[in-house]
Enzyme design. Structure first.
Site, PDB file in Angstrom:
ATOM      1  N   ASN A 142       0.481  -0.907   0.084  1.00  9.03           N
ATOM      2  CA  ASN A 142       0.190  -0.177  -0.610  1.00  9.03           C
ATOM      3  C   ASN A 142       1.102   1.654   0.288  1.00  9.03           C
ATOM      4  OD1 ASN A 142      -0.413   1.528   2.478  1.00  9.03           O
ATOM      5  ND2 ASN A 142       0.268   0.001   3.263  1.00  9.03           N
ATOM      6  N   PHE A 146      -1.595   7.992   4.432  1.00 11.94           N
ATOM      7  CA  PHE A 146      -2.194   8.707   5.709  1.00 11.94           C
ATOM      8  C   PHE A 146      -3.448   9.966   5.618  1.00 11.94           C
ATOM      9  CE2 PHE A 146       1.838   9.628   8.319  1.00 11.94           C
ATOM     10  CZ  PHE A 146       1.643   8.186   8.835  1.00 11.94           C
ATOM     11  N   SER A 207       6.424   4.949   8.449  1.00 13.44           N
ATOM     12  CA  SER A 207       5.344   5.061   6.980  1.00 13.44           C
ATOM     13  C   SER A 207       6.096   5.278   6.391  1.00 13.44           C
ATOM     14  CB  SER A 207       3.988   5.476   7.186  1.00 13.44           C
ATOM     15  OG  SER A 207       3.323   5.401   5.764  1.00 13.44           O
ATOM     16  N   ASN A 209       5.147   5.887   3.481  1.00 15.87           N
ATOM     17  CA  ASN A 209       4.444   6.940   2.205  1.00 15.87           C
ATOM     18  C   ASN A 209       4.282   8.115   2.564  1.00 15.87           C
ATOM     19  OD1 ASN A 209       3.958   3.796   0.823  1.00 15.87           O
ATOM     20  ND2 ASN A 209       2.827   3.746   2.602  1.00 15.87           N
ATOM     21  N   THR A 210       4.608   8.666   3.124  1.00 12.77           N
ATOM     22  CA  THR A 210       4.780  10.226   3.705  1.00 12.77           C
ATOM     23  C   THR A 210       6.496  11.023   2.927  1.00 12.77           C
ATOM     24  OG1 THR A 210       2.856  10.467   5.192  1.00 12.77           O
ATOM     25  CG2 THR A 210       3.999  11.803   5.209  1.00 12.77           C
ATOM     26  N   LYS A 247       6.160   3.477  16.811  1.00  8.34           N
ATOM     27  CA  LYS A 247       5.813   2.609  15.741  1.00  8.34           C
ATOM     28  C   LYS A 247       7.158   2.502  15.002  1.00  8.34           C
ATOM     29  CE  LYS A 247       2.327   0.279  12.843  1.00  8.34           C
ATOM     30  NZ  LYS A 247       1.721  -0.430  12.910  1.00  8.34           N
ATOM     31  N   ASN A 278       6.585  -1.744  11.128  1.00  6.19           N
ATOM     32  CA  ASN A 278       5.350  -1.110  10.461  1.00  6.19           C
ATOM     33  C   ASN A 278       5.802  -1.813   9.069  1.00  6.19           C
ATOM     34  OD1 ASN A 278       3.474   0.590   8.392  1.00  6.19           O
ATOM     35  ND2 ASN A 278       4.326   2.725  10.078  1.00  6.19           N
TER      36      ASN A 278
END
Length: 386
Positions: A142, A146, A207, A209-210, A247, A278
């Site tokens: 994915n 966010f 994450s 993805n940011t 995390k 994560n």
């Protein structure tokens, strides 16, 4: 007068449809594992992955599926931070991003529910498509980024869930806005907003993805961030104050893990525990056609990496409280993480392939393993392999 061939065929079709509906209804009510895995989930997978995700959240939000009939055995009960968990299996952040389905997830049998990541302001996340199934690998990639309805909307939902007698233990996973120029401020704001309504809080700096988010795990950046969020938590007026978790990403070097362990031992940076781990940006021997999509990989390929990291962080921190996540699809997987040092365990990706009955299956298998090894409770097995 006898029935014509057409009438007979029509009657046979009606009978078959009726039998199928009846079988499906009984299987749904019983939470039949094989029905979900072999029939219902493959049907759901005909949908685009993000649409299927939305359907799953909608179904949980409106409590459309029968409540799990599995009764948690005493051996799975575990208490931490003044809270009693009926079982140590929770849903990881990423499924219920906006706190829409909290009560429905409790119906599935989860011992606790983590929502988020939640950002201060609403934001759409990355462009679609941004989630991919890898069925040959029992994995997901994915790059949601966010996507969040923001603090205000999610706070209202958590407050509403608190008024429900079936409310589970709730964790709120906090993120930062993509365009924010002050990440520390975003996390501090999240602590202040959700500190009085959550059972625990999570600072998610892992994450992939940011942009630049994972840089917050670097030594000096992390020290400054943790000083601020720990101070914010300590300033909360509520008693008891919610535990604060950090995390971590699975892609950290051993030196980076050592740095993190040293930082969180400092009094002004002392979080209450870690979530390990994560999603990963690594692509370990994948077979599916979507294996090269960018984003975070979760599911079965992450299992051993996650378990090993739990063991490493438990040793480096002298037994910090750890919530283990990554590749759990059986009771054995959960038990391995518990023995490696995790007090609680989360699942998500496996749910996409196995459906809701997977929760009861994992709990049943875990209870059998704990009992087989002679432990009186699951808590006695935590960290036994470290």
């Amino acid at each position: 007068m006898g029935l014509t061939s057409r009438q007979k065929l029509k009657s046979l079709v009606k009978l078959c449809v009726g039998a199928t509906v009846m079988y499906s209804g009984i299987s749904l009510a019983k939470g039949d594992e094989h029905f979900y895995k072999d029939y219902l989930m493959p049907l759901v997978h005909l949908l685009d992955p993000e649409q299927a995700h939305k359907l799953a959240v909608f179904t949980s939000k409106h409590r459309l599926l029968p409540k799990s009939q599995f009764t948690d055995p005493e051996i799975l009960k575990i208490s931490f931070f003044g809270k009693e968990f009926s079982n140590p299996i929770g849903i990881a952040a990423g499924f219920d991003k906006d706190g829409s389905a909290i009560i429905g997830l409790r119906d599935m049998g989860f011992g606790f529910v983590e929502i988020g990541s939640v950002t201060p302001l609403p934001q759409p996340g990355n462009e679609k498509p941004r989630v991919f199934r890898l069925p040959e690998d029992m994995a997901i990639i994915n790059r949601y980024g966010f996507n969040s309805e923001g603090h205000a909307t999610v706070l209202e939902r958590v407050q509403k869930a608190r008024n429900n007698p079936d409310v589970p233990i709730i964790g709120v996973n906090l993120g930062k806005n993509k365009t924010s120029e002050d990440a520390v401020k975003d996390y501090v704001e999240g602590i202040k907003i959700f500190g009085e309504v959550s059972d625990y809080l999570v600072v998610n700096v892992s994450s992939p993805n940011t942009p630049n988010l994972r840089a917050l795990q670097n030594k000096e950046n992390l020290r400054q961030l943790l000083q601020a969020v720990v101070a914010a938590k300590n300033s909360l007026q509520v008693q008891p104050k919610p535990p604060l978790f950090l995390k971590l990403a699975p892609d950290l070097s051993f030196e980076e893990k050592k740095d993190i362990a040293e930082i969180i031992k400092r009094k002004d940076c002392q979080v209450d525990g870690l979530i390990v781990c994560n999603t990963t940006i690594e692509r370990p021997s994948l077979k599916s056609i979507h294996k090269n999509e960018s984003g975070g990989l979760s599911g079965a390929p992450l299992k051993d990496t996650s378990t090993q990291m739990i063991k490493e962080m438990s040793k480096l921190t002298n037994g910090a409280f750890i919530i283990g996540v990554g590749g759990v699809s059986t009771g054995k997987d959960a038990y391995e993480k518990i023995r490696a040092g995790a007090s609680l365990v989360q699942i998500y990706s496996a749910l996409i392939y196995g459906g809701p009955p997977l929760v009861a299956k994992i709990k049943k298998e875990l209870a059998e393993l704990v009992e087989k090894d002679g432990f009186k409770s699951v808590g006695e097995a935590v960290g036994i392999d470290v």
